[in-house]
Design a protein around this motif. Structure first.
Motif, PDB file in Angstrom:
ATOM      1  N   ARG A   1       0.845  -1.194   0.000  1.00  4.40           N
ATOM      2  CA  ARG A   1       0.000   0.000   0.000  1.00  4.40           C
ATOM      3  C   ARG A   1       0.890   1.257   0.000  1.00  4.40           C
TER       4      ARG A   1
ATOM      5  N   SER B   1       2.871  -2.195   9.518  1.00  5.46           N
ATOM      6  CA  SER B   1       2.710  -0.867  10.116  1.00  5.46           C
ATOM      7  C   SER B   1       3.918   0.055   9.894  1.00  5.46           C
TER       8      SER B   1
ATOM      9  N   GLU C   1      -3.561   1.424   9.576  1.00  4.92           N
ATOM     10  CA  GLU C   1      -4.098   1.023   8.269  1.00  4.92           C
ATOM     11  C   GLU C   1      -5.488   1.612   8.025  1.00  4.92           C
TER      12      GLU C   1
END
Ligand SMILES: [Fe+2]
Length: 300
Positions: free
Chosen positions: A163, A179, A257
């Motif tokens: 991501r 994370s 997230e």
């Protein structure tokens, strides 16, 4: 159902003509511990659980031999293999026991810049994981130079499940698989190569102690100390004996997230070097970070 994802960056294997001879730098100066050696290669761990975070392989040319990523378990491994194959990625092997120190089960694939990626699970892990006051825990990110940033980004998102955390204008993109703000970053460049490998220190104090140890061994900081904008991490960059750029870093931003919104950071001094202590990298440092064209797969 969401696509399968890699769960963390384990580390990197590097090729260089005299790579294994540089093990002493990594054990004496950098703060890693050797866990295995043989066949012109050495394997080194940090204080964290990863069996090895760095391996150095004697080879004709310099570059990334492979990047090691973890998946959660064998179910995730097989799902990722099936997903990558279905998407048309170049997959070099089927999931199988790995013939490497630490073992594990895994397979190799190739990214659009012809980098070999090794995806694995069930690799032996260490249980003695207390932080040391001046030694790195793990490799926390790799920055990769690429002539095709959008293609690489799409591959790492669509095939590996990364991501986007942030952009540095249109020059760099920072991507995460957990994370940590970024485990990989792509830097727009003329050729594919390793820009740098960053090792995580447990604190700013540990980072400064490590810097002092390197300075006493005639390996001064070549860029830093400073604090980056994207990722908010403290940085200090060095050039190791094979000519690769390595970083001590700490206090990497942790991403929620559910709530994180990527931003585009402007490339202005007070955002790239938030303390104002580092200044811009020197031309020599920029050249070291540009590296030489990486031959990629085929260059074992
Ligand atoms: Fe970095």
């Amino acid at each position: 159902m969401t696509n399968p994802r890699v769960s963390r960056l384990r580390g990197v294997a590097l090729n260089a003509p005299e790579a294994s001879a540089s093990a002493g730098f990594y054990t004496e100066a950098w703060g890693l511990t050797q866990v295995a050696a043989g066949n012109g290669a050495v394997y080194l761990r940090g204080t964290g659980p990863e069996h090895h975070v760095l391996s150095l392989h004697d080879a004709a040319s310099r570059g990334i031999r492979h990047i090691n990523f973890a998946v959660q378990d064998e179910v995730a491994l097989r799902a990722l293999h099936a997903h990558a194959t279905a998407k048309g990625a170049t997959v070099l092997s089927a999931p199988a026991p790995l013939d490497q120190p630490g073992g594990g089960i895994g397979f190799d694939m190739v990214d659009p810049d012809r980098r070999r990626l090794r995806i694995s699970c069930a690799v032996e892990q260490h249980v003695d994981t207390a932080d040391a006051p001046d030694r790195p825990r793990k490799i926390t990110h790799l920055v990769l130079n690429t002539p095709q940033l959008e293609t690489m980004l799409a591959f790492y998102q669509d095939i590996l499940g990364f991501r986007v955390s942030d952009w540095s204008e249109q020059q760099m993109v920072f991507i995460r698989c957990n994370s940590d703000h970024h485990s990989i970053s792509f830097n727009r460049a003329d050729h594919a190569s390793l820009n740098h490998a960053a090792f995580e220190m447990p604190s700013v104090d540990a980072e400064m102690r490590g810097i002092g140890r390197l300075k006493s061994r005639n390996c001064p900081v070549r860029w830093g100390v400073g604090r980056h904008g994207p990722g908010n991490n403290v940085f200090a960059y060095f050039v190791e004996p094979n000519g690769f750029v390595v970083e001590y870093t700490t206090e990497v931003q942790q991403i929620d997230e559910q709530t994180h919104e990527p931003q585009v950071w402007k490339r202005v001094p007070h955002l790239m070097d938030r303390w104002g202590t580092a200044g811009p990298p020197s031309p020599e440092m920029r050249a070291a970070m540009a590296g030489t064209p990486d031959p990629g797969v085929g260059n074992k």
